[in-house]
Write an enzyme that holds these catalytic residues in place. Structure first.
Site, PDB file in Angstrom:
ATOM      1  CG  ASP A   1      40.054  37.497  46.495  1.00 28.26           C
ATOM      2  OD1 ASP A   1      39.314  36.864  45.721  1.00 28.26           O
ATOM      3  OD2 ASP A   1      39.630  38.143  47.461  1.00 28.26           O
TER       4      ASP A   1
ATOM      5  CG  ASP B   1      35.629  37.886  42.911  1.00 22.19           C
ATOM      6  OD1 ASP B   1      34.778  37.071  43.320  1.00 22.19           O
ATOM      7  OD2 ASP B   1      36.629  38.212  43.582  1.00 22.19           O
TER       8      ASP B   1
END
Length: 171
Positions: free
Chosen positions: A132, A146
């Site tokens: 991330d 995402d």
């Protein structure tokens, strides 16, 4: 043989169109996945020494062994990989089956979801966690994949509400 001329079967234009639509949707998914995987590779090198502040959205390296909001972070890695692989397969099948008749935006939404899911699956397969890099300070750190998944899902919901309705008969 009877001497009667035989008619050649015409190529099925619908089958060709369906194949082109499927290919276009799969290529779009590949573009979505490639964009995220490329940025993940960049983030692992560029953000290793610390975050880059950008105002409301910072670039900060983080790793998530779970799924959204770190759900399942303590589960064995093979379970997370199997579950995300199964979900990705279901989305791929939905894309494949609906491609011939789906509206263009429906196809874009499915391609975004599939591309995001594939990118996260590929990333997870390497070491059991997802990279991330997008950080807001008030929301868990996330990645572009995402974002593709969420926006694709929201678009599917919006398109479902906007389903074509029969017109009243004119008198």
């Amino acid at each position: 043989m009877t001497g009667e001329p035989t008619a050649a079967r015409p190529a099925a234009p619908a089958a060709g169109r369906a194949g082109r639509r499927r290919l276009a949707m799969l290529l779009a998914a590949a573009v979505f996945a490639s964009a995220d995987l490329g940025i993940k590779a960049w983030a692992e090198h560029a953000l290793a020494d610390g975050p880059i502040e950008g105002g409301p959205l910072d670039l900060q390296l983080a790793y998530n062994p779970g799924v959204a909001f770190s759900v399942g972070a303590n589960a064995p890695g093979w379970i997370m990989l199997a579950v995300t692989g199964l979900i990705t397969t279901v989305v791929a099948v939905a894309l494949w089956r609906t491609a011939p008749t789906a509206r263009r935006l429906w196809g874009v939404a499915l391609a975004a979801i599939l591309g995001g899911a594939c990118a996260n699956l590929i990333d997870r397969a390497a070491d059991g966690q997802v990279t991330d890099y997008l950080h807001t300070g008030w929301w868990p750190t996330f990645n572009l994949a995402d974002t593709f998944i969420v926006l694709g899902g929201l678009l599917l919901v919006a398109l479902s509400w906007r389903a074509d309705r029969p017109r009243p008969a004119q008198t």
